[in-house]
Scaffold this motif. Structure first.
Motif, PDB file in Angstrom:
ATOM      1  N   LYS A 124      40.019  53.426 107.307  1.00 37.41           N
ATOM      2  CA  LYS A 124      38.610  53.429 106.920  1.00 37.41           C
ATOM      3  C   LYS A 124      38.506  53.837 105.459  1.00 37.41           C
ATOM      4  N   ILE A 125      38.056  52.898 104.634  1.00 32.35           N
ATOM      5  CA  ILE A 125      37.933  53.146 103.198  1.00 32.35           C
ATOM      6  C   ILE A 125      36.459  53.063 102.818  1.00 32.35           C
ATOM      7  N   PHE A 126      35.980  54.085 102.156  1.00 28.58           N
ATOM      8  CA  PHE A 126      34.615  54.130 101.639  1.00 28.58           C
ATOM      9  C   PHE A 126      34.719  54.126 100.118  1.00 28.58           C
ATOM     10  N   THR A 127      34.340  53.022  99.506  1.00 26.56           N
ATOM     11  CA  THR A 127      34.503  52.853  98.063  1.00 26.56           C
ATOM     12  C   THR A 127      33.241  53.279  97.323  1.00 26.56           C
ATOM     13  N   VAL A 128      33.433  54.028  96.234  1.00 25.84           N
ATOM     14  CA  VAL A 128      32.331  54.357  95.335  1.00 25.84           C
ATOM     15  C   VAL A 128      32.704  53.838  93.949  1.00 25.84           C
ATOM     16  N   GLU A 129      31.944  52.863  93.456  1.00 21.14           N
ATOM     17  CA  GLU A 129      32.222  52.297  92.134  1.00 21.14           C
ATOM     18  C   GLU A 129      31.063  52.573  91.187  1.00 21.14           C
ATOM     19  N   THR A 130      31.417  52.892  89.948  1.00 22.55           N
ATOM     20  CA  THR A 130      30.416  53.199  88.935  1.00 22.55           C
ATOM     21  C   THR A 130      30.648  52.330  87.708  1.00 22.55           C
ATOM     22  N   GLU A 176      31.471  49.416 101.742  1.00 19.00           N
ATOM     23  CA  GLU A 176      32.609  48.538 101.981  1.00 19.00           C
ATOM     24  C   GLU A 176      33.055  47.914 100.659  1.00 19.00           C
ATOM     25  N   THR A 177      34.358  47.864 100.449  1.00 22.42           N
ATOM     26  CA  THR A 177      34.925  47.574  99.134  1.00 22.42           C
ATOM     27  C   THR A 177      34.408  46.286  98.514  1.00 22.42           C
ATOM     28  N   GLU A 178      34.472  45.175  99.237  1.00 22.02           N
ATOM     29  CA  GLU A 178      34.122  43.891  98.628  1.00 22.02           C
ATOM     30  C   GLU A 178      32.619  43.775  98.367  1.00 22.02           C
ATOM     31  N   ALA A 179      31.816  44.315  99.259  1.00 21.19           N
ATOM     32  CA  ALA A 179      30.366  44.292  99.051  1.00 21.19           C
ATOM     33  C   ALA A 179      29.983  45.145  97.849  1.00 21.19           C
ATOM     34  N   VAL A 180      30.634  46.283  97.724  1.00 21.69           N
ATOM     35  CA  VAL A 180      30.392  47.161  96.573  1.00 21.69           C
ATOM     36  C   VAL A 180      30.807  46.470  95.277  1.00 21.69           C
ATOM     37  N   HIS A 181      31.983  45.849  95.311  1.00 22.28           N
ATOM     38  CA  HIS A 181      32.511  45.263  94.080  1.00 22.28           C
ATOM     39  C   HIS A 181      31.647  44.113  93.577  1.00 22.28           C
ATOM     40  N   ALA A 182      31.024  43.380  94.482  1.00 26.83           N
ATOM     41  CA  ALA A 182      30.117  42.318  94.054  1.00 26.83           C
ATOM     42  C   ALA A 182      28.973  42.888  93.218  1.00 26.83           C
ATOM     43  N   LYS A 183      28.425  44.032  93.620  1.00 24.05           N
ATOM     44  CA  LYS A 183      27.354  44.692  92.855  1.00 24.05           C
ATOM     45  C   LYS A 183      27.901  45.222  91.527  1.00 24.05           C
ATOM     46  N   THR A 184      29.118  45.753  91.577  1.00 25.86           N
ATOM     47  CA  THR A 184      29.737  46.281  90.357  1.00 25.86           C
ATOM     48  C   THR A 184      29.935  45.179  89.325  1.00 25.86           C
ATOM     49  N   LEU A 185      30.490  44.041  89.757  1.00 26.68           N
ATOM     50  CA  LEU A 185      30.729  42.934  88.831  1.00 26.68           C
ATOM     51  C   LEU A 185      29.426  42.439  88.217  1.00 26.68           C
ATOM     52  N   ALA A 186      28.361  42.418  88.991  1.00 24.85           N
ATOM     53  CA  ALA A 186      27.069  41.998  88.440  1.00 24.85           C
ATOM     54  C   ALA A 186      26.653  42.925  87.299  1.00 24.85           C
ATOM     55  N   ASN A 187      26.890  44.223  87.461  1.00 21.25           N
ATOM     56  CA  ASN A 187      26.566  45.183  86.404  1.00 21.25           C
ATOM     57  C   ASN A 187      27.455  45.004  85.183  1.00 21.25           C
ATOM     58  N   VAL A 188      28.761  44.807  85.420  1.00 17.33           N
ATOM     59  CA  VAL A 188      29.692  44.614  84.304  1.00 17.33           C
ATOM     60  C   VAL A 188      29.329  43.358  83.526  1.00 17.33           C
ATOM     61  N   HIS A 189      29.047  42.275  84.243  1.00 15.92           N
ATOM     62  CA  HIS A 189      28.696  41.023  83.566  1.00 15.92           C
ATOM     63  C   HIS A 189      27.377  41.160  82.815  1.00 15.92           C
ATOM     64  N   ARG A 190      26.453  41.891  83.396  1.00 18.21           N
ATOM     65  CA  ARG A 190      25.161  42.105  82.724  1.00 18.21           C
ATOM     66  C   ARG A 190      25.361  42.812  81.389  1.00 18.21           C
ATOM     67  N   GLN A 191      26.367  43.682  81.321  1.00 19.28           N
ATOM     68  CA  GLN A 191      26.636  44.431  80.094  1.00 19.28           C
ATOM     69  C   GLN A 191      27.535  43.676  79.126  1.00 19.28           C
ATOM     70  N   GLN A 192      28.492  42.904  79.615  1.00 22.24           N
ATOM     71  CA  GLN A 192      29.547  42.411  78.733  1.00 22.24           C
ATOM     72  C   GLN A 192      29.611  40.903  78.537  1.00 22.24           C
ATOM     73  N   LEU A 193      28.972  40.115  79.390  1.00 25.20           N
ATOM     74  CA  LEU A 193      29.164  38.667  79.346  1.00 25.20           C
ATOM     75  C   LEU A 193      28.397  38.040  78.182  1.00 25.20           C
ATOM     76  N   VAL A 194      29.104  37.171  77.441  1.00 26.26           N
ATOM     77  CA  VAL A 194      28.514  36.425  76.326  1.00 26.26           C
ATOM     78  C   VAL A 194      28.857  34.948  76.505  1.00 26.26           C
ATOM     79  N   GLU A 195      27.855  34.091  76.512  1.00 27.75           N
ATOM     80  CA  GLU A 195      28.107  32.660  76.642  1.00 27.75           C
ATOM     81  C   GLU A 195      28.662  32.105  75.328  1.00 27.75           C
TER      82      GLU A 195
END
Length: 535
Positions: free
Chosen positions: A260-266, A330-349
């Motif tokens: 049982k893994i409970f992931t916390v991503e920031t 849950e790890t994968e559900a959390v990471h989807a939210k994390t990636l959205a935040n990272v892309h919001r901060q760093q992605l440049v077209e």
């Protein structure tokens, strides 16, 4: 979007692509423990990082909400019970870069988890640094990450570094469908609940890269940290196209069936330097007179400063990061939210590729915190990390050239990087091809008893670590037709199979046989970080 400098002033964008014209001022370029101001050829495309996102108004409230309303999971409190074995693992000192101003977000999350566990009556709690084959963190470095109260309460018996060579404290979970060994820290594997606390600096981090890699043994890591996997990881910033991440995801899903893994991503914003050095995070035409004076004075002053003083100045820097998101569950559900935040901060077209990619490398990478950046780490930072700061396709075309600014000084820390010295002097003297190096030398270094002893008892990276850093650049080496280092030590560059130039003009002349005399250029203006979404 492409624009001239004048248009750019009127059109403020979260991410910005500038085309250099006659009005463009000299641009700041990082060069290890220093930086310079460079005039780029007309028409050079400059990819700037997006402006820093606002931080959360109440970080503690965000943590509490994430723990109480997790993604695809019961609330943390519902997973806790008296008599259980609770293990909290957390990212090591390789993140974030530079270190964040205290309190570290890991401390804030860990304190909330421990408070909840105490309220429920959990008294079997262990905290583990997920350092994999990285060097052990010192007591002071751990205290800085988790805070004085947590450190005083748990160190050293119940707060310690993971030891990937402690055979008695590793558990082999099983094999993935692809035959990959999944072997992790025994305490974590045998816990009733494993809470993993992460800081996501870039899109490469987090998800199933946390537990299956951070708490793994060499027996597990060898399945994805190898030359074949790395050359097929395109790019590290897009886990759906990265062979390394695909392997880690298979391992993570197997682990989730047994533990049982409970992931916390920031996530954090782009405030990667202290406010007094704010000019480092601005576009040059936005510099005030004070900013201009600071940039000119610092570039000159750093060049004249003794090495020890310069290194201390950079080593003391702490970033003013603001926390932009906290997600748990849950790890994968959390990471989807994390990636959205990272892309919001760093992605440049960015539209299309260039013939030449230019990058200035800063003084700090994930593996020289409180240490020195040796030539292999410089190569890894440039060809492994900055080359891979893309989604879709690389910023530079296949067969193109990459020009990097860094002194590539042949200096090594005997404390932190002892196997790097021998790798540089012995292995690279025989071959620079990642596959040849892996087949000929890796096992010898990975099992060397002296390197293993230093990893386990001192603060040295594992004996195999320089191999992993070399593989990290395998995709870039396979993709590029030429690599030149501006300001690089010529002998050190030659040992790694590259060339050195004194100036940008010299470097462009050197790569002309590869890309022609009128190549298209892209300058990736970083740090702060930008991920180029290349269309």
């Amino acid at each position: 979007m492409a624009a001239t400098a004048r248009e750019g002033i009127a059109q403020v964008r979260p991410g910005f692509v500038l085309e250099v014209d006659e009005r463009t001022p000299p641009l700041l370029v990082h060069q290890g423990e220093g930086f310079g101001l460079e005039r780029f050829p007309l028409g050079t495309r400059v990819v700037y990082p997006p402006e820093s996102l606002p931080e959360l108004a109440d970080v503690d409230a965000a943590i509490d909400r994430a723990l109480a309303e997790p993604e695809n999971s019961e609330p943390l409190r519902a997973l806790l019970r008296p008599g259980m074995r609770l293990t909290i693992a957390f990212d090591d000192l390789s993140l974030p870069l530079p270190p964040m101003r205290r309190p570290d977000i890991r401390q804030r999350v860990i304190e909330r988890v421990l408070t909840m566990a105490a309220e429920v009556g959990v008294d079997d709690v262990v905290l583990i640094v997920a350092n994999a084959l990285h060097r052990r963190m010192t007591a002071a470095e751990i205290e800085r990450a988790v805070g004085e109260r947590v450190f005083r309460s748990f160190w050293p018996d119940n707060l310690y570094n993971h030891d990937a060579e402690d055979k008695d404290n590793l558990t082999h979970i099983g094999l993935t469908d692809s035959g990959e060994d999944v072997e992790i820290n025994r305490r974590a594997a045998e816990s009733d609940l494993l809470v993993y606390v992460n800081v996501n600096m870039v899109a490469m981090d987090g998800g199933h890269k946390s537990v299956p890699i951070g708490l793994a043994s060499y027996n597990s890591l060898r399945h994805h940290h190898n030359s074949h996997t790395m050359v097929h990881s395109r790019s590290f910033m897009d886990h759906t196209r990265s062979a390394m991440h695909s392997s880690a995801w298979r391992m993570g899903r197997l682990l989730a069936d047994h533990l049982k893994i409970f992931t916390v991503e920031t996530t954090v914003n782009n405030a990667s330097f202290p406010s007094r050095y704010a000019f480092l995070m601005k576009r040059e035409w936005e510099w005030s007179v004070r900013d201009q004076a600071m940039a000119f004075g610092m570039s000159r002053g750093l060049a004249a400063m003794p090495v020890r003083a310069r290194r201390k100045l950079f080593g003391d820097l702490v970033a003013d990061y603001g926390v932009t998101g906290v997600h748990a569950g849950e790890t994968e559900a959390v990471h989807a939210k994390t990636l959205a935040n990272v892309h919001r901060q760093q992605l440049v077209e960015v539209n299309g590729q260039s013939d030449v990619l230019v990058v200035g490398l800063p003084y700090l990478g994930p593996y020289n915190v409180n240490s020195v950046m040796n030539p292999i780490l410089a190569m890894c930072l440039g060809l492994g990390y900055f080359f891979n700061m893309y989604r879709g396709q690389p910023l530079v075309r296949r067969g193109g050239a990459m020009i990097l600014y860094h002194p590539v000084t042949p200096e090594f820390s005997q404390l932190h990087h002892p196997s790097y010295v021998d790798f540089f002097e012995e292995v690279l003297a025989e071959s620079t091809d990642p596959a040849t190096i892996e087949a000929t030398f890796e096992k010898q270094y990975a099992t060397d008893p002296w390197y293993t002893h230093l990893y386990r008892t001192s603060h040295a990276y594992h004996g195999v670590h320089p191999f992993y850093m070399w593989y990290w650049g395998a995709h870039a080496m396979d993709h590029l037709g030429d690599v030149v280092w501006v300001g690089g030590d010529r002998a050190a560059c030659a040992r790694m199979g590259f060339r050195a130039a004194s100036t940008l003009a010299d470097a462009l002349e050197m790569v002309s046989a590869t890309v022609g005399r009128d190549p298209s250029l892209t300058y990736l203006h970083s740090p702060p970080h930008a991920i180029a979404d290349v269309r």
